[in-house]
Design an enzyme around this catalytic site. Structure first.
Site, PDB file in Angstrom:
ATOM      1  N   ASP A  22      -3.972   1.043 -11.807  1.00 25.36           N
ATOM      2  CA  ASP A  22      -3.754   0.242 -10.610  1.00 25.36           C
ATOM      3  C   ASP A  22      -4.024   1.232  -9.477  1.00 25.36           C
ATOM      4  O   ASP A  22      -3.553   2.377  -9.528  1.00 25.36           O
ATOM      5  CB  ASP A  22      -2.300  -0.247 -10.563  1.00 25.36           C
ATOM      6  CG  ASP A  22      -2.035  -1.140  -9.370  1.00 25.36           C
ATOM      7  OD1 ASP A  22      -2.289  -0.698  -8.232  1.00 25.36           O
ATOM      8  OD2 ASP A  22      -1.585  -2.273  -9.566  1.00 25.36           O
ATOM      9  N   THR A  60      -8.101  -2.812  -5.169  1.00 19.21           N
ATOM     10  CA  THR A  60      -8.340  -2.994  -3.731  1.00 19.21           C
ATOM     11  C   THR A  60      -7.308  -2.265  -2.873  1.00 19.21           C
ATOM     12  O   THR A  60      -7.585  -1.940  -1.725  1.00 19.21           O
ATOM     13  CB  THR A  60      -8.299  -4.482  -3.357  1.00 19.21           C
ATOM     14  OG1 THR A  60      -7.049  -5.027  -3.787  1.00 19.21           O
ATOM     15  CG2 THR A  60      -9.436  -5.243  -4.001  1.00 19.21           C
ATOM     16  N   ASP A  61      -6.099  -2.023  -3.431  1.00 20.38           N
ATOM     17  CA  ASP A  61      -5.018  -1.501  -2.591  1.00 20.38           C
ATOM     18  C   ASP A  61      -5.373  -0.186  -1.896  1.00 20.38           C
ATOM     19  O   ASP A  61      -5.045   0.012  -0.730  1.00 20.38           O
ATOM     20  CB  ASP A  61      -3.736  -1.310  -3.421  1.00 20.38           C
ATOM     21  CG  ASP A  61      -3.114  -2.655  -3.797  1.00 20.38           C
ATOM     22  OD1 ASP A  61      -3.528  -3.680  -3.224  1.00 20.38           O
ATOM     23  OD2 ASP A  61      -2.215  -2.675  -4.670  1.00 20.38           O
ATOM     24  N   SER A 102      -2.859   1.843  -6.774  1.00 26.13           N
ATOM     25  CA  SER A 102      -1.693   2.459  -6.128  1.00 26.13           C
ATOM     26  C   SER A 102      -1.365   3.795  -6.785  1.00 26.13           C
ATOM     27  O   SER A 102      -0.679   4.633  -6.201  1.00 26.13           O
ATOM     28  CB  SER A 102      -0.469   1.544  -6.239  1.00 26.13           C
ATOM     29  OG  SER A 102      -0.786   0.293  -5.707  1.00 26.13           O
ATOM     30  N   THR A 154      -7.460  -4.727 -10.248  1.00 26.82           N
ATOM     31  CA  THR A 154      -7.234  -6.107 -10.682  1.00 26.82           C
ATOM     32  C   THR A 154      -8.416  -6.690 -11.451  1.00 26.82           C
ATOM     33  O   THR A 154      -8.231  -7.496 -12.358  1.00 26.82           O
ATOM     34  CB  THR A 154      -6.934  -6.977  -9.434  1.00 26.82           C
ATOM     35  OG1 THR A 154      -5.736  -6.490  -8.847  1.00 26.82           O
ATOM     36  CG2 THR A 154      -6.759  -8.425  -9.787  1.00 26.82           C
TER      37      THR A 154
END
Ligand code: ASN
Length: 596
Positions: A113, A145-146, A115, A42
């Protein structure tokens, strides 16, 4: 990597027409270098079709416009871009930090991202750190962060014998938004990676530095997104950045840093829930599965009235699947307190202590990939604390403090009784005592100080650590002892000197060899400037001095300040032995080969 360039020092002195806000006298000791690997997340995302996605090739230019993250005047004055390239930025001066922090951004393509992260991406990050290890004081990994807790855990195991800080960070809101947490997180991570020799894979978020393999993401909507439930932060960045040095994990090794990118992918996480069927468990444990983290209830419990379930687990462990028992609870440890826990041990599970599931999973992946280990050795490794990921009992060191007669006597005479004041006295007394012991080569005294809870890595008022002193004195055994008790070969004193510089200066060949084996190295600038020293050694016929520089990694053909090389100088002043040595060396060793 950076191309060879003319010395920046010369460039600095020729810039007198530009007004300096923060005069730089010696780039070597006044600058630290950090490599920022931008993997995505992000922090650098923008909105596309109303959803956030990474934006390529925009991050460096975005940062360049932010005065808290880049000082353009300093960059221009010091010829930063000519020397390090356009992707290198510099932090403004900060209170309490005498060093300028230069940071070079390596942006991955595609930006991810988190993920989308895979074990291959972890390998790529590890390899890039390994490739650039000697050129930087620390590393910052920008990451979504995920899955940041997984990557941080995995890197902590993959990075073997780590001696420099690796700090993962990211943000909940993109750095381009007016209100965001990205700027603060990046700034804090850079300041820590550039200033402190914390030899760990860490995660910095919302003013706290955590051990990377202790964290888990706990909040989707707060800036305070991570928790380290079983270990206090390694550092807090409030008014001051305060490092909890007693908590910092150290490699305790004389081996060189290396990254192991071999990871076993046949691992998984299985969460118990009331009513889980035996067939679900059986399906999960089928080949090619080799390692499973079973997330159990409370302190490591499972139903003891379900023989069907327990049988599936036992069958799997009997056939060689390693199953680690970790708790579903956020905080606490697996302990043998209940009958419902004992049945799992009987089924062949290994207690995972207070490991997070993220840490346990990546540890399994790392340990199972070790080809030269048998199954039993792998199981043993899983139960051991490898990188501070479990049951760190470092508090024990503090308790010993009250046992120490010496500290007690001082505390009594100063009417001190509380733990914090005792610790402050211990920390104030530690460096002069440990340095004095290092000076006379007294390992027993160091051992006694260590037992008191003293940190043998602390530097004195000049930042000189016991390892610096022992390197100067040539106390090989003591150097070995310090290295195996966490001393850092990268510690710099206030003059920018490392223990390696000291050992070379005082010509302690065996110490130089040991430090080099442990990964010590001169910086690129020091090697660039070594030519003049080599010429002066050649002029005085100092063969030993030249050999030691060679062992320390210097190129003996490097010219001095006037363009002459050591061999030319030796020829000019008639030092035949030196000439013969250098000629022989050139003909018998490959370029940059080391001569014993
Ligand atoms: N989805 C984002 C990621 O992990 C979340 C974030 O970075 N805050 O890449």
């Amino acid at each position: 990597t950076v191309q060879r360039q003319p010395s920046r020092r010369r460039k600095l002195s020729s810039c007198t027409s530009i007004e300096t806000t923060d005069p730089v006298t010696s780039p070597r000791s006044a600058e630290a270098r950090v490599l920022v690997i931008n993997t995505g997340g992000t922090i650098g995302m923008t909105l596309h079709d109303n959803v956030l996605a990474p934006k390529a090739n925009a991050f460096v230019e975005g940062l360049r416009k932010l005065p808290i993250l880049h000082d353009e005047v300093y960059a221009q004055q010091t010829g930063l871009y000519d020397y390090y390239g356009e992707n290198t930025l510099v932090l403004p001066p900060s209170n309490g930090n005498s060093k300028r922090i230069l940071y070079t951004i390596l942006e991955y393509s595609p930006l991810l991202d988190s993920s989308n992260m895979t074990t291959d991406d972890w390998g790529r990050i590890g390899k890039d750190i390994e490739k650039n290890y000697e050129n930087y004081d620390g590393f910052v990994i920008l990451h979504g962060t995920d899955t940041m807790a997984y990557t941080a855990s995995a890197l902590s195991f993959m990075c073997e014998h780590l001696g420099k800080p690796i700090v993962l960070t990211g943000s909940q809101v993109p750095i381009y938004e007016m209100r965001n947490d990205g700027r603060g997180n990046l700034l804090g991570a850079l300041l820590i990676a550039g200033q402190f020799v914390i030899p760990e894979v860490c995660l910095y978020f919302y003013n706290k530095l955590f051990r990377g393999n202790r964290v888990t993401k706990v909040d989707t909507g707060s800036y305070n997104a991570f928790s380290s439930p079983n270990l206090a932060p390694l550092a807090t960045a409030e008014v001051d950045i305060t490092i909890s040095w007693d908590t910092v994990w150290r490699a305790n090794t004389t081996a060189k840093f290396q990254v192991s990118t071999e990871l076993n992918r046949n691992v998984g996480l299985l969460r118990l829930f009331p009513g889980i069927t035996a067939s679900t468990v059986r399906a999960f444990l089928q080949p090619p599965m080799q390692g499973v983290v079973l997330e159990t209830y409370g302190s490591g419990n499972a139903p003891d009235n379900r023989p069907d379930l327990l049988e599936e687990l036992k069958k799997a462990t009997d056939s060689g699947v390693i199953i680690i028992n970790c708790t579903q609870c956020l905080r606490g440890t697996v302990s043998p307190s209940y009958a419902t826990g004992k049945v799992l041990m009987d089924a062949g599970l290994i207690a995972g202590g207070d490991m997070t599931p993220e840490a346990a999973l990546s540890k399994l992946s790392y340990v199972l990939a070790k080809k030269d280990l048998k199954l039993d050795a792998k199981k043993k490794m899983m139960a051991q604390n490898l990188r501070g990921e479990m049951n760190a009992d470092l508090a024990g060191a503090k308790l010993c403090l009250s046992d120490s007669r010496f500290i007690q006597v001082i505390a009594k005479s100063l009417s001190i009784s509380c733990k914090e004041e005792l610790e402050a006295i211990r920390d104030a007394l530690t460096p002069p005592l440990t340095c004095a012991a290092a000076k006379i080569g007294d390992i027993e005294a160091l051992e006694a100080l260590k037992e008191m809870g003293s940190n043998l890595c602390l530097g004195d008022y000049d930042g000189r650590t016991p390892l610096h002193i022992a390197a100067c004195e040539g106390h090989l055994k003591l150097v070995q002892y310090l290295l195996s008790h966490g001393a850092s070969v990268y510690a710099k004193d206030r003059y920018g000197d490392t223990p390696l510089c000291n050992a070379v200066r005082f010509k302690h060949k065996e110490v130089v060899k040991l430090l080099r084996k442990t990964g010590a190295h001169f910086s690129r600038e020091e090697l660039e400037e070594a030519g003049t020293e080599l010429c002066s050694l050649a002029a005085s016929g100092d063969l030993d001095g030249l050999k030691i520089w060679s062992i320390a990694g210097a190129d003996l053909n490097k010219p001095g300040y006037d363009g002459q090389t050591a061999i030319q100088v030796a020829q000019a002043v008639g030092k035949k032995e030196v000439v013969a040595f250098l000629v022989h060396r050139m003909s018998s060793t490959p370029k940059s080969g080391v001569v014993e």
